[in-house]
Design a protein around this motif. Sequence first.
Motif, mmCIF file in Angstrom:
data_model
loop_
_atom_site.group_PDB
_atom_site.id
_atom_site.type_symbol
_atom_site.label_atom_id
_atom_site.label_comp_id
_atom_site.label_asym_id
_atom_site.label_seq_id
_atom_site.Cartn_x
_atom_site.Cartn_y
_atom_site.Cartn_z
ATOM 1 N N GLU A 1 50.436 49.892 37.038
ATOM 2 C CA GLU A 1 49.945 50.214 35.701
ATOM 3 C C GLU A 1 49.078 49.084 35.142
ATOM 4 O O GLU A 1 48.121 49.327 34.399
ATOM 5 C CB GLU A 1 51.106 50.524 34.749
ATOM 6 N N GLU A 2 49.405 47.855 35.505
ATOM 7 C CA GLU A 2 48.590 46.724 35.041
ATOM 8 C C GLU A 2 47.247 46.687 35.768
ATOM 9 O O GLU A 2 46.209 46.387 35.169
ATOM 10 C CB GLU A 2 49.354 45.420 35.237
ATOM 11 N N VAL A 3 47.280 46.995 37.048
ATOM 12 C CA VAL A 3 46.036 47.043 37.819
ATOM 13 C C VAL A 3 45.152 48.174 37.317
ATOM 14 O O VAL A 3 43.926 48.017 37.181
ATOM 15 C CB VAL A 3 46.335 47.199 39.325
ATOM 16 N N ASP A 4 45.765 49.315 37.018
ATOM 17 C CA ASP A 4 44.980 50.454 36.523
ATOM 18 C C ASP A 4 44.225 50.095 35.245
ATOM 19 O O ASP A 4 43.101 50.574 35.018
ATOM 20 C CB ASP A 4 45.898 51.653 36.264
ATOM 21 N N ALA A 5 44.814 49.241 34.420
ATOM 22 C CA ALA A 5 44.167 48.855 33.160
ATOM 23 C C ALA A 5 42.916 48.022 33.392
ATOM 24 O O ALA A 5 42.030 47.974 32.516
ATOM 25 C CB ALA A 5 45.154 48.080 32.284
ATOM 26 N N LEU A 6 42.818 47.400 34.554
ATOM 27 C CA LEU A 6 41.659 46.557 34.840
ATOM 28 C C LEU A 6 40.379 47.373 35.025
ATOM 29 O O LEU A 6 39.282 46.879 34.781
ATOM 30 C CB LEU A 6 41.910 45.723 36.100
ATOM 31 N N HIS A 7 40.517 48.611 35.445
ATOM 32 C CA HIS A 7 39.339 49.424 35.754
ATOM 33 C C HIS A 7 38.466 49.673 34.518
ATOM 34 O O HIS A 7 37.287 50.001 34.649
ATOM 35 C CB HIS A 7 39.770 50.745 36.370
ATOM 36 N N ALA A 8 39.041 49.493 33.335
ATOM 37 C CA ALA A 8 38.276 49.734 32.107
ATOM 38 C C ALA A 8 37.185 48.691 31.899
ATOM 39 O O ALA A 8 36.199 48.969 31.202
ATOM 40 C CB ALA A 8 39.221 49.752 30.908
ATOM 41 N N PHE A 9 37.335 47.503 32.497
ATOM 42 C CA PHE A 9 36.339 46.459 32.222
ATOM 43 C C PHE A 9 35.968 45.612 33.438
ATOM 44 O O PHE A 9 35.092 44.753 33.333
ATOM 45 C CB PHE A 9 36.829 45.539 31.092
ATOM 46 N N VAL A 10 36.601 45.842 34.593
ATOM 47 C CA VAL A 10 36.264 45.075 35.796
ATOM 48 C C VAL A 10 35.432 45.955 36.726
ATOM 49 O O VAL A 10 35.905 47.015 37.161
ATOM 50 C CB VAL A 10 37.536 44.587 36.525
ATOM 51 N N PRO A 11 34.212 45.560 37.063
ATOM 52 C CA PRO A 11 33.378 46.401 37.926
ATOM 53 C C PRO A 11 33.988 46.683 39.299
ATOM 54 O O PRO A 11 33.896 47.804 39.798
ATOM 55 C CB PRO A 11 32.085 45.584 38.052
ATOM 56 N N GLN A 12 34.622 45.676 39.909
ATOM 57 C CA GLN A 12 35.173 45.855 41.244
ATOM 58 C C GLN A 12 36.599 45.316 41.303
ATOM 59 O O GLN A 12 36.822 44.101 41.190
ATOM 60 C CB GLN A 12 34.313 45.121 42.286
ATOM 61 N N VAL A 13 37.579 46.222 41.448
ATOM 62 C CA VAL A 13 38.973 45.850 41.684
ATOM 63 C C VAL A 13 39.236 46.071 43.172
ATOM 64 O O VAL A 13 39.185 47.211 43.656
ATOM 65 C CB VAL A 13 39.946 46.668 40.825
ATOM 66 N N ILE A 14 39.503 45.017 43.891
ATOM 67 C CA ILE A 14 39.698 45.090 45.342
ATOM 68 C C ILE A 14 41.190 45.088 45.627
ATOM 69 O O ILE A 14 41.901 44.114 45.327
ATOM 70 C CB ILE A 14 39.018 43.903 46.048
ATOM 71 N N VAL A 15 41.682 46.185 46.193
ATOM 72 C CA VAL A 15 43.114 46.363 46.446
ATOM 73 C C VAL A 15 43.416 46.025 47.902
ATOM 74 O O VAL A 15 42.767 46.526 48.828
ATOM 75 C CB VAL A 15 43.553 47.807 46.145
ATOM 76 N N THR A 16 44.422 45.180 48.108
ATOM 77 C CA THR A 16 44.838 44.793 49.456
ATOM 78 C C THR A 16 46.288 45.198 49.693
ATOM 79 O O THR A 16 47.066 45.350 48.754
ATOM 80 C CB THR A 16 44.695 43.271 49.665
ATOM 81 N N HIS A 17 46.629 45.356 50.975
ATOM 82 C CA HIS A 17 48.016 45.708 51.317
ATOM 83 C C HIS A 17 48.267 45.487 52.809
ATOM 84 O O HIS A 17 48.570 46.433 53.554
ATOM 85 C CB HIS A 17 48.292 47.173 50.960
ATOM 86 N N PRO A 18 48.157 44.250 53.282
ATOM 87 C CA PRO A 18 48.456 44.013 54.697
ATOM 88 C C PRO A 18 49.937 44.235 54.979
ATOM 89 O O PRO A 18 50.793 43.683 54.294
ATOM 90 C CB PRO A 18 48.051 42.544 54.906
ATOM 91 N N LEU A 19 50.229 45.047 55.966
ATOM 92 C CA LEU A 19 51.611 45.336 56.348
ATOM 93 C C LEU A 19 51.945 44.808 57.734
ATOM 94 O O LEU A 19 53.090 44.461 58.008
ATOM 95 C CB LEU A 19 51.874 46.843 56.295
ATOM 96 N N THR A 20 50.968 44.789 58.611
ATOM 97 C CA THR A 20 51.190 44.238 59.942
ATOM 98 C C THR A 20 50.476 42.898 60.042
ATOM 99 O O THR A 20 49.556 42.600 59.270
ATOM 100 C CB THR A 20 50.672 45.178 61.046
ATOM 101 N N VAL A 21 50.876 42.107 60.998
ATOM 102 C CA VAL A 21 50.295 40.777 61.141
ATOM 103 C C VAL A 21 48.797 40.873 61.431
ATOM 104 O O VAL A 21 47.988 40.129 60.873
ATOM 105 C CB VAL A 21 51.024 39.989 62.246
ATOM 106 N N ARG A 22 48.429 41.817 62.269
ATOM 107 C CA ARG A 22 47.019 41.939 62.649
ATOM 108 C C ARG A 22 46.156 42.563 61.547
ATOM 109 O O ARG A 22 44.932 42.583 61.662
ATOM 110 C CB ARG A 22 46.888 42.712 63.964
ATOM 111 N N ASP A 23 46.769 43.022 60.461
ATOM 112 C CA ASP A 23 45.995 43.465 59.307
ATOM 113 C C ASP A 23 45.204 42.311 58.701
ATOM 114 O O ASP A 23 44.259 42.536 57.933
ATOM 115 C CB ASP A 23 46.909 44.070 58.234
ATOM 116 N N ASN A 24 45.581 41.082 59.040
ATOM 117 C CA ASN A 24 44.829 39.932 58.535
ATOM 118 C C ASN A 24 43.377 39.971 59.000
ATOM 119 O O ASN A 24 42.475 39.521 58.286
ATOM 120 C CB ASN A 24 45.496 38.630 58.983
ATOM 121 N N LEU A 25 43.149 40.499 60.180
ATOM 122 C CA LEU A 25 41.772 40.559 60.688
ATOM 123 C C LEU A 25 40.901 41.440 59.801
ATOM 124 O O LEU A 25 39.748 41.096 59.500
ATOM 125 C CB LEU A 25 41.780 41.063 62.133
#
Length: 273
Positions: free
Chosen positions: A89-113
């Motif tokens: 809900e806090e991230v959703d509020a950013l869309h009102a004034f931030v041009p680019q919200v970059i969402v990350t979610h690495p779950l496996t070790v190789r997701d770092n690549l």
Amino acid sequence: MQWSDAIGKQHARCADTPRIVSLVPSLTELLVDLGLAEYLVGRTGFCIHPRQIVRRLPKVGGTKGFSIDKLRALAPTHVLVNIDENRREEVDALHAFVPQVIVTHPLTVRDNLALYELLGGIFGGDPQVEARSRALAADFEREWAALCTQTGTLPRQSVLYLIWQQPWLSVARDTYISRMLAAAGWDSLPADSALRYPEVDLPALAREADWLLLASEPYAFRERHLRQLAEQLPGARATLIDGEMVSWYGSRAIRGLAYLRHLRARLASSPRS
């Protein structure tokens, strides 16, 4: 060219001078290692590495409960967030004034690549940023190969990775932490859990575990906790483990792989008492 983040949103390469706020400690460190420190304009209070760089940056609060007003005042072009570490809900509020919200979610070790590629691509207007991204990927592959080679020579073990006490909390196997441990040949307990960070029956699982791993974060386990466990659970083998090396993704993951390789080798040579 565009790059897709963890929720499938497409991000174009930044054409102008970016103003970046990072709400994720490990991503703050990664941005600095990519050579983007001069474009960072804000961080959380938990973004502590590298200290000499981040201490000059304004703090907007925590990863959860950050101040929207403070963040808005920084006029960011990009804000970096994570599905696990920031509230939706806090991230959703950013869309009102931030041009680019970059969402990350690495779950496996190789997701770092993919993470290196994503940020190296978006902020790769400077060729040196893309070069650093490729260098991080090469360093990661080197440490990954070294750890996998070692893991193939050692028997797999069960470990109980403890992140809190009163109550005792551990990690489920669908977490990044558990998958880092698995890369070193350590299968975390409990084997099955509906919760990602479950409360555990310490005496029962300690009997199944080859090692109890007491993490330095989010609860700061210390030597005195090892002594207490030795009295409470005689015969159980326990050691402290650097939680940042296991739970921080990004550039820290490279050092984390090397750290786990050395820790696993040290504990493999430790005799049972």
